[in-house]
Design a protein around this motif. Sequence first.
Motif, PDB file in Angstrom:
ATOM      1  N   LEU A 131       0.808  -1.050  -0.010  1.00 24.77           N
ATOM      2  CA  LEU A 131      -0.241  -0.094   0.051  1.00 24.77           C
ATOM      3  C   LEU A 131       0.748   1.259   0.227  1.00 24.77           C
ATOM      4  O   LEU A 131       0.482   2.209  -0.574  1.00 24.77           O
ATOM      5  CB  LEU A 131      -0.948   0.340   1.121  1.00 24.77           C
ATOM      6  CG  LEU A 131      -1.760   1.302   1.262  1.00 24.77           C
ATOM      7  CD1 LEU A 131      -2.572   1.547   0.346  1.00 24.77           C
ATOM      8  CD2 LEU A 131      -2.419   1.265   2.775  1.00 24.77           C
TER       9      LEU A 131
ATOM     10  N   ALA B 289       2.441   1.670  -3.540  1.00 24.88           N
ATOM     11  CA  ALA B 289       1.216   2.011  -4.578  1.00 24.88           C
ATOM     12  C   ALA B 289       0.820   3.721  -4.168  1.00 24.88           C
ATOM     13  O   ALA B 289       0.641   4.480  -5.024  1.00 24.88           O
ATOM     14  CB  ALA B 289      -0.005   1.170  -4.175  1.00 24.88           C
ATOM     15  N   PHE B 290       0.652   3.785  -2.747  1.00 23.45           N
ATOM     16  CA  PHE B 290       0.152   5.316  -2.587  1.00 23.45           C
ATOM     17  C   PHE B 290       1.252   6.178  -2.764  1.00 23.45           C
ATOM     18  O   PHE B 290       0.881   7.052  -3.521  1.00 23.45           O
ATOM     19  CB  PHE B 290      -0.002   5.471  -1.083  1.00 23.45           C
ATOM     20  CG  PHE B 290      -0.421   6.749  -0.451  1.00 23.45           C
ATOM     21  CD1 PHE B 290      -1.713   7.088  -0.480  1.00 23.45           C
ATOM     22  CD2 PHE B 290       0.672   7.621   0.047  1.00 23.45           C
ATOM     23  CE1 PHE B 290      -2.026   8.322  -0.051  1.00 23.45           C
ATOM     24  CE2 PHE B 290       0.157   8.940   0.470  1.00 23.45           C
ATOM     25  CZ  PHE B 290      -1.064   9.243   0.461  1.00 23.45           C
TER      26      PHE B 290
ATOM     27  N   ARG C 282       1.162   5.975  -7.076  1.00 29.44           N
ATOM     28  CA  ARG C 282       0.058   6.375  -7.998  1.00 29.44           C
ATOM     29  C   ARG C 282      -0.679   7.559  -7.551  1.00 29.44           C
ATOM     30  O   ARG C 282      -1.267   8.409  -8.461  1.00 29.44           O
ATOM     31  CB  ARG C 282      -0.960   5.129  -7.886  1.00 29.44           C
ATOM     32  CG  ARG C 282      -0.332   3.856  -8.301  1.00 29.44           C
ATOM     33  CD  ARG C 282       0.040   4.157  -9.682  1.00 29.44           C
ATOM     34  NE  ARG C 282       0.432   2.706 -10.166  1.00 29.44           N
ATOM     35  CZ  ARG C 282       0.712   2.439 -11.514  1.00 29.44           C
ATOM     36  NH1 ARG C 282       0.083   3.658 -12.419  1.00 29.44           N
ATOM     37  NH2 ARG C 282       1.156   1.359 -12.016  1.00 29.44           N
TER      38      ARG C 282
ATOM     39  N   GLN D  31      -5.753   6.080 -11.475  1.00 25.48           N
ATOM     40  CA  GLN D  31      -4.810   5.679 -10.388  1.00 25.48           C
ATOM     41  C   GLN D  31      -5.354   5.031  -9.136  1.00 25.48           C
ATOM     42  O   GLN D  31      -4.840   3.929  -8.531  1.00 25.48           O
ATOM     43  CB  GLN D  31      -4.306   7.121  -9.976  1.00 25.48           C
ATOM     44  CG  GLN D  31      -3.408   7.787 -11.094  1.00 25.48           C
ATOM     45  CD  GLN D  31      -2.232   6.852 -11.746  1.00 25.48           C
ATOM     46  OE1 GLN D  31      -2.317   6.024 -12.632  1.00 25.48           O
ATOM     47  NE2 GLN D  31      -1.002   7.226 -11.203  1.00 25.48           N
TER      48      GLN D  31
ATOM     49  N   LEU E  94      -3.838   1.724  -7.686  1.00 26.40           N
ATOM     50  CA  LEU E  94      -3.827   1.436  -6.184  1.00 26.40           C
ATOM     51  C   LEU E  94      -4.415   0.193  -5.598  1.00 26.40           C
ATOM     52  O   LEU E  94      -3.664  -0.732  -5.081  1.00 26.40           O
ATOM     53  CB  LEU E  94      -3.952   2.788  -5.458  1.00 26.40           C
ATOM     54  CG  LEU E  94      -3.876   2.707  -3.921  1.00 26.40           C
ATOM     55  CD1 LEU E  94      -3.233   3.997  -3.986  1.00 26.40           C
ATOM     56  CD2 LEU E  94      -4.931   2.684  -3.177  1.00 26.40           C
TER      57      LEU E  94
ATOM     58  N   THR F 226      -2.476  -2.830  -4.065  1.00 28.88           N
ATOM     59  CA  THR F 226      -2.797  -3.375  -2.679  1.00 28.88           C
ATOM     60  C   THR F 226      -3.316  -4.562  -2.351  1.00 28.88           C
ATOM     61  O   THR F 226      -2.716  -5.539  -1.614  1.00 28.88           O
ATOM     62  CB  THR F 226      -3.726  -2.198  -2.054  1.00 28.88           C
ATOM     63  OG1 THR F 226      -2.988  -0.882  -2.195  1.00 28.88           O
ATOM     64  CG2 THR F 226      -4.058  -2.522  -0.714  1.00 28.88           C
TER      65      THR F 226
END
Length: 183
Positions: A131, A134-135, A138, A152, A156, A160
């Motif tokens: 996460l 990705a956070f 994205r 996005q 994400l 995740t």
Amino acid sequence: MKSVLLGSFLAALAFFIWGAVFYTVLGVPGSVLKSTPSDVGPALLASFPENGTYFVPAMGNIEEAQELMTRGPVATVHIQREGLTPMDPMLMVGGFLHGWGYALLLAFLLKQICKKSGYGARVGFVTLVGLTAAFATRISDTIWWHKSMDWQLSELAYLTIGSIVIGLVLAKFIKSPVTSTRA
């Protein structure tokens, strides 16, 4: 919790300053981004009816899309039809808040890394790592590169959930938790 909030805030401030140096002082993006030989804005407006992320060629008919992809060109277009104000203060606020969210997730990871943990905690740790990555990437792209939030967020979610799947498997095999050696 106070140390996590204060530490992540100060880390976000340092990250924000680094971003300003990277993008403005060092000018790295300008050295890798390509420019078109002329203003293609009117053609883009004619081809892309609304804000969002488009894949060219369109993926409606798979056989036709495969043929068009083989022939080329292939592109992903992120378009904001109405334009934007460069260096908009709200853009800077959004960028800082994103950095703080990133630093906060990393702070939670740092707190977790030294804990002894069971299966669920190991899955949770791997999920939090995924996460966080990705956070960081994205959501940043929606702020600084104006890529559509719906695209996005779908990416994400993909990353995740993929991290959860990976964590479910890895936690079965990796039973020895990472521990710190206290000095």
